[in-house]
Design a protein around this motif. Structure first.
Motif, PDB file in Angstrom:
ATOM      1  N   HIS A 101     -49.175  38.829  14.234  1.00  0.00           N
ATOM      2  CA  HIS A 101     -48.330  40.156  14.483  1.00  0.00           C
ATOM      3  C   HIS A 101     -47.950  40.681  13.266  1.00  0.00           C
ATOM      4  CE1 HIS A 101     -45.366  42.610  15.830  1.00  0.00           C
ATOM      5  NE2 HIS A 101     -44.262  41.790  15.722  1.00  0.00           N
TER       6      HIS A 101
ATOM      7  N   ASP B 261     -50.917  43.636  23.855  1.00  0.00           N
ATOM      8  CA  ASP B 261     -49.967  44.890  23.545  1.00  0.00           C
ATOM      9  C   ASP B 261     -49.728  44.936  22.146  1.00  0.00           C
ATOM     10  OD1 ASP B 261     -49.839  44.686  26.189  1.00  0.00           O
ATOM     11  OD2 ASP B 261     -47.591  44.112  26.403  1.00  0.00           O
TER      12      ASP B 261
ATOM     13  N   TYR C  27     -44.949  42.266  19.791  1.00  0.00           N
ATOM     14  CA  TYR C  27     -45.488  40.953  19.470  1.00  0.00           C
ATOM     15  C   TYR C  27     -47.038  40.612  19.946  1.00  0.00           C
ATOM     16  CZ  TYR C  27     -45.949  36.122  19.468  1.00  0.00           C
ATOM     17  OH  TYR C  27     -46.574  34.658  18.904  1.00  0.00           O
ATOM     18  N   CYS C  28     -48.197  40.404  19.118  1.00  0.00           N
ATOM     19  CA  CYS C  28     -49.352  40.293  19.507  1.00  0.00           C
ATOM     20  C   CYS C  28     -50.234  39.233  19.325  1.00  0.00           C
ATOM     21  CB  CYS C  28     -49.846  41.800  19.166  1.00  0.00           C
ATOM     22  SG  CYS C  28     -50.023  41.868  17.384  1.00  0.00           S
TER      23      CYS C  28
HETATM   24 CU1  CUA Z   1     -50.343  44.324  16.934  1.00  0.00          CU
HETATM   25 CU2  CUA Z   1     -48.157  43.146  16.831  1.00  0.00          CU
END
Ligand code: CUA
Ligand code: HEA
Ligand code: HEA
Ligand code: CU
Lengths: 197, 343, 557
Positions: free
Chosen positions: B222, B178, B217-218
């Motif tokens: 991020h 995400d 948050y990835c």
């Molecule tokens: Cu892409 Cu946080």
């Protein structure tokens, strides 16, 4: 202040519901929530599998097993009053019937899975159908297993002559759990074998 | 006790004051949600002022009641030690403070619902520019299907003057985890979720550069998944599109660097149109030099930074998914020289 | 265990060896000892979680800081959130409930003492598992590592592809295990409150604390279970190759969000409702008046419980739901404000016309009222979907929930600590130290969390290990971090106060606050059996009736 001064004219009769059933009903509430999530997941992923096999190709209605499980609700229902009356013989009979019927159900689930895995090649990691099917049915089967262990222990104590009418309350609480397992099966059956196909 | 309330009040005032605190930085650096420059952001801004007003009023009322009770009913020194009158409740009061908040909630809800509809259900005009945004760990891919342009990290859109609007409609996808597309001055955020198609739109009515950042948050980096939106005048925008459509220009002076690029793993992950390099894992480098920043804002696109980045991405963006290729110095210089021709 | 060592001279355990005493605590099924163990256990984790928070804040004190690597920061952020919610807030509230509920309803123990002990040890084990991940996290992959997926562990970050090693598995199992503990405790609370009340204690004579814990337990049953289910699915995904959240195989990332927040939102009310309970017990005693509008307070709590089951997607306004879904969840979210407001107004109504005594418990309750009011209102702002499209996942959200959790829950907990400490230990705490703790923590709290709203409004997202200078965030983050040290000082004073009072505090007596509920009628600390003779009650304030035979409550109820 001294303890005794707390004693005040209380209500004439003071009866509260037994903690056993209350506890079991609470547990059932929690269990239901768990099952609801799995059912939601099953419905949400209906027809979303990218590859086969699909429900309609591989699922047959487990009519006989379902009948066994549902009737086991009746047998345990008769077991309790028998125990209350202290009629251990009748109790043991009904209890054993429940145990037997439950075992038949579990065996047939086992056979169904064997069929699906070895003949139809459907495993939990095959596709979304496999994932949701095995987890939902498996969760129920797990509860049946737990119930069967309880039933077996009860049977054992009965044969050892340990079971007396004063244990009727506990048997009753256990029966609540068993009824719950049956009700859940009605839901699972509808979702998986009727809606799902 | 009074001191206490003093501190509490001070605290709350500070918070309130903050709502209008301006970013101390230069205008190019603003990402204040209270300085909208696009219709959706403007709608949200107006709603937020209304909500702030209502909640602020509620705060003042309830807070005054609390302070009054604390001050007025504190136990005095000259107290006779008797118990105060024992009051058990009042139905009329209970009714009042059930109904009034009920009405307030209704008003707040209606105001909010209007804005939700205005922003989410706005029909897309034919004049709209369409861009597909694809979130990657930890960079942005921008595709203009209608214009045949592919670029990264720096989104170019035309200004949209209210007279004849030319909004930009974004289709949001994700290649891995995400992410969330957030440029506060242009619109609220919308997530980019794998296996799901999301939409949002902006219609900036002022040219310039707008700052944003990944807001979901990835993973490790991020924090350095920054985002820039360049709002160009119509002419600039068309010129930009023309330039971006062209394949990479060939230049024999740097053929050495190009050979290195195409013999090292670079081309597995990067595309340079008009060459054999067509990797999709990393940003398209065809017009690398048209970008002001490297690695989604991790560093300015200067010679030194570019060289450092190729030499050791960890140095600029620890945890980024581009490996260090450990090239020797002259290979590195040749390679950088080649990259710098990708105008 | 500290509080035991001072309890020694008072109880029949006097003069027994340390080993025996410890053994006693480990095998105990006594609700009071279990309660104290819950509380102590959580305090330890509060300090651990606080240290993690301090590391987070030190890293963010200036832009481009290099104190910790992004990987470490993300672990700190995840561990801080998970620890604070599952191993501080939940167990400490269960601890107070365990200790107080039987005493306040005139029972000798919980309904299922053994289950009670079992639940505690499950929770304790969960916490240890979570922290064991620091060692075992990456399993065979080399050095250890803690989970770094954030406390929501959104899919697909938790998929094997993005989270190698075992750190995520430790997170899952830890939360799962402690979840079973929570469900056990909830079952116990309900059975106790329904079936173990002393004669005369009808439902509408129960102390609010018992009522609110009943509602809390009910919520736990219906909210922890969905989390349990989701965790089971996640484990099936990671270990048996199932595809629940596997976006490659058509699985959905959004459905995890739904499952998590169906748990996550009611969870926050599970945390706040027991704190409402503390406030509802403390404010009347220190205002010398009965709680205002008792039936309405009960009704409002039940209402909050039900409404809170329908608002979860306000955590998901940014995932691109259709407009009417956003509108619905905006509505249900704001509706929660009504019953919550009712409670606030009733607390003020309780103070109105009373004689307020500003002892430490009351100070913390007033702080609670003030901060919870603000936190609730920022919640309403977040509840307006479009506003949330801007505020969501920004530091404004972090400020909102720390305002509720620290400014609300932690303040209410400190009030509870000071209010019941004399009952639990038999000693009186030091009032000056308590006041010092209050002011230090109040200043620190406001310095940190008031200012924290502003970077959010200026576009600062959460969960970032560093940020660019010149966005107007720099000075703010510096001040926010400074505030933490006041909080630390406050907590240190608090811990010091407890220890000092246990050792040197003066004898508190049975009823130091001239209070009205049953726990104050027995000795401090209460004996194993709580009451020599099971009390019988005729009103909500049995001790008031005793102290004021001339006009007892039961005349009016
Ligand atoms: Cu892409 Cu946080
Ligand atoms: C104890 C914990 C607690 C409590 C009680 C609350 C209470 C509320 N919260 Fe909060 N919230 C959290 C803990 C809590 N929250 C946490 C931990 C998160 C973040 C999780 C994460 O992302 O990590 C969060 C996140 C969160 C979000 C998601 C933000 C985002 O991620 O984008 C939203 C959005 O609607 C929200 C709203 C609310 C509302 C409306 C209330 C309401 O209950 C408030 C009601 C109270 C009042 C309104 C004030 C008193 C009322 C009156 C004085 C009456 C008059 C008022 C009116 C008529 C409006 N909260
Ligand atoms: C019960 C819940 C709870 C509590 C009490 C706290 C307390 C605090 N929290 Fe936290 N927090 C969360 C729950 C909580 N938090 C959650 C759920 C998240 C989301 C995580 C996620 O995004 O996944 C979060 C996230 C979070 C962030 C955002 C991280 C990010 O998004 O990158 C920050 C940043 O400032 C923060 C700070 C703090 C601070 C300064 C405190 C302070 O109030 C702490 C004060 C207490 C102490 C400091 C303990 C006292 C210590 C001692 C006495 C020992 C001496 C101490 C030292 C030597 C350091 N928290
Ligand atoms: Cu919520």
């Amino acid at each position: 202040m001294s303890q005794t001064s707390m004693a005040m004219p209380a209500e004439p009769q003071w009866a509260l519901p037994g903690r056993g059933p209350v506890g079991m009903y609470s547990l059932i509430l929690a269990e239901s929530a768990i099952f609801i999530i799995f059912v939601v997941a099953y419905l949400f992923y209906l027809g979303k599998s990218l590859t086969g096999p699909y429900p309609r190709d591989v699922l047959e209605l487990p009519i006989f097993a379902s009948i066994c499980l549902l009737s086991s609700s009746a047998t345990i229902h008769f077991a309790i009053p028998a125990l209350r009356k202290g009629n251990i013989g009748a109790f043991g009979m009904w209890w054993f019937a429940t145990l037997a019927l439950g075992t038949i159900f579990l065996t047939s689930t086992g056979l169904e899975w064997r069929h699906l895995i070895y003949e139809k090649g459907l495993t939990i990691s095959t596709n979304l159908f496999g994932t949701t099917y095995y987890s939902l049915v498996g969760l129920h089967a797990f509860h049946v297993t737990v119930g069967l262990i309880g039933l077996a222990l009860g049977m054992l104590f009965t044969l050892l002559g340990q079971v007396k009418s004063e244990h009727a309350e506990r048997a009753h609480v256990f029966a609540l759990y068993w009824h719950f397992v049956d009700v859940v099966w009605v839901v699972v059956f509808t979702v998986v074998y009727i809606v799902g196909r | 006790m009074f001191l206490g309330l003093g501190v509490m009040l001070a605290g709350s005032l500070l918070a309130a004051a903050g709502l209008y605190a301006d970013s101390s930085a230069s205008p190019r650096q603003v990402s204040n949600i209270f300085k909208p420059l696009s219709t959706p952001a403007g709608e949200i801004h107006r709603l937020s002022l209304f909500v702030l007003g209502v909640t602020g009023a509620i705060f003042v009322v309830v807070f005054s009641l609390l302070v009054y009770a604390v001050v007025k009913f504190r136990k005095r020194g000259d107290d006779d030690g008797s118990e105060p009158p024992q009051v058990y409740g009042s139905n009329s009061l209970e009714l009042a403070w059930t109904v009034i908040p009920g009405l307030i909630v209704l008003v707040l809800f209606l105001a909010t619902a209007r804005v939700i509809h205005a922003i989410q259900d706005a029909p897309q005009p034919p004049s709209a520019v369409e861009v597909t945004v694809i979130g990657h760990q930890f960079w942005w891919e921008f595709r203009y299907p209608a214009l045949g342009v592919v670029t990264a990290n720096e989104l170019h859109v035309p200004v949209s003057d209210p007279a004849h609007p030319r909004p930009t409609y974004l289709t949001l996808l994700s290649a891995d985890t995400d992410h969330s597309f957030w440029v506060p001055q242009l619109n609220g955020k919308t997530d980019l979720i794998p296996n799901r198609v999301n939409h949002m739109w902006i219609d900036p009515y002022q040219t310039g550069m707008f700052l944003g950042q990944c807001a979901q948050y990835c993973g490790t980096q991020h924090a350095k998944m920054l985002l820039r939106v360049y709002v160009d005048s119509p002419e600039e925008f068309d010129r930009w599109v023309e330039r971006e459509k062209k394949p990479a220009q060939m230049n024999d002076a740097v053929s050495a660097g190009r050979r290195i690029f195409e013999t090292t793993a670079c081309l597995n992950c990067h595309a340079v149109s008009g060459t054999v390099a067509n990797g999709l894992f990393g940003p398209d480098l065809t017009h690398l030099m048209s970008r002001e920043t490297l690695a989604s804002g991790a560093a300015l696109n200067t010679h030194a930074n570019l060289r450092l980045w190729i030499h050791d991405p960890e140095a600029l963006k620890p945890g980024s998914l581009m490996p260090a290729m450990n090239l020797n110095d002259q290979d590195l210089d040749a390679l950088v020289a080649y990259l710098e021709t990708l105008k | 265990m500290a509080s035991d060592s001072i309890a020694l001279p008072r109880t029949e355990e006097a003069g027994r060896g340390l080993v025996e005493v410890l053994h006693d605590w480990v095998v105990t099924v006594d609700h009071k000892k279990l309660g104290l163990m819950y509380i102590l256990y959580s305090l330890v984790f509060l300090v651990i979680g606080g240290i993690e928070a301090t590391i987070i804040r030190l890293q963010l004190i200036v832009p481009h800081n290099h104190l910790v690597s992004p990987q470490v920061f993300n672990r700190m952020m995840t561990m801080h959130g998970t620890t604070m919610i599952f191993f501080v807030a939940m167990p400490i509230l269960f601890g107070f409930g365990n200790y107080l509920v039987p005493l306040m309803i005139g029972a000798r123990d919980m309904a299922f003492p053994r289950l009670n002990a079992f639940s505690f040890w499950l929770t304790a084990f969960g916490g240890l598992l979570l922290y064991f991940s620091f060692i075992g996290g990456t399993g065979l992959y080399g050095a250890g590592s803690a989970p770094d997926v954030g406390w929501w562990a959104y899919a697909p970050l938790t998929a094997r592809a993005f989270s190698k090693g075992h750190s995520t598995d430790f997170w899952t199992i830890a939360v799962l295990v402690s979840g079973f503990g929570s469900i056990g405790t909830a079952v116990n609370f309900i059975a106790t409150i329904i079936s173990m009340r002393c004669p005369g204690m009808t439902l509408n004579r129960m102390p609010l604390l018992a009522w609110l814990n009943l509602v809390m337990a009910g919520l736990v049953l219906v909210t922890i279970s969905p989390l349990t289910a989701a965790q089971i699915m996640l484990m099936l995904d990671r270990y048996l190759g199932a595809h629940f959240f596997d976006t490659q195989a058509g699985g959905s990332a959004a459905i995890w969000m739904h499952f998590f927040w169906i748990f996550g939102h009611p969870e926050v009310y599970v945390l706040i409702i027991p704190c409402f309970a503390f406030v509802s017990e403390v404010i009347p005693v220190f205002s010398r008046k009965p709680i205002f509008g008792y039936p309405v307070m009960v009704g409002a709590t039940v209402a909050i419980g039900f409404v809170s089951l329908s608002v979860w997607a306000h955590h998901m306004f940014t995932i691109g739901m259709v407009s009417y879904a956003n509108a619905f969840f905006t509505f249900s979210t704001m509706v929660v404000g009504i019953p919550t407001g009712i409670k606030i107004f009733n607390w003020i109504g309780t103070m109105w016309g009373g004689k307020l005594i500003f002892k430490a418990p009351m100070l913390f309750c007033i702080g609670f009222l003030f901060q919870f009011l603000i936190a609730g209102l920022t919640g309403i702002m977040l509840g307006a979907a479009p506003f949330d499209w801007q505020l969501g996942n920004s530091y404004f959200v972090v400020a909102h929930f720390h305002y509720v959790i620290v400014g609300g829950i932690l303040f209410a907990l400190f009030a509870a600590f000071y209010y019941w400490f004399p009952k639990m230990s038999g000693r009186m705490y030091s009032e000056p130290l308590a006041k010092l703790h209050f002011w230090l923590f109040l200043i620190g709290f406001h310095l940190t969390f008031d200012l924290m709203h502003i970077p959010g409004l200026l576009g600062m997202p959460r969960r970032i290990y560093t940020y660019e200078p010149g966005r107007g965030w720099d000075e703010l983050n510096l001040l926010i971090t400074v505030g933490v040290f006041f909080q630390i000082a406050g907590v240190l004073v608090f811990v010091g106060n407890l220890l000092w009072s246990l050792w040197k505090g003066r004898d508190a007596g049975n009823d130091p606050w001239d209070a009205w509920t049953l726990e104050w009628s027995t000795s401090s600390p209460p004996p194993e059996y709580n009451f020599a003779q099971i009390p019988a009650v005729r009103s909500r304030r049995p001790l008031w009736d005793l102290k004021h035979p001339e006009d007892p409550d039961w005349k009016y109820e």
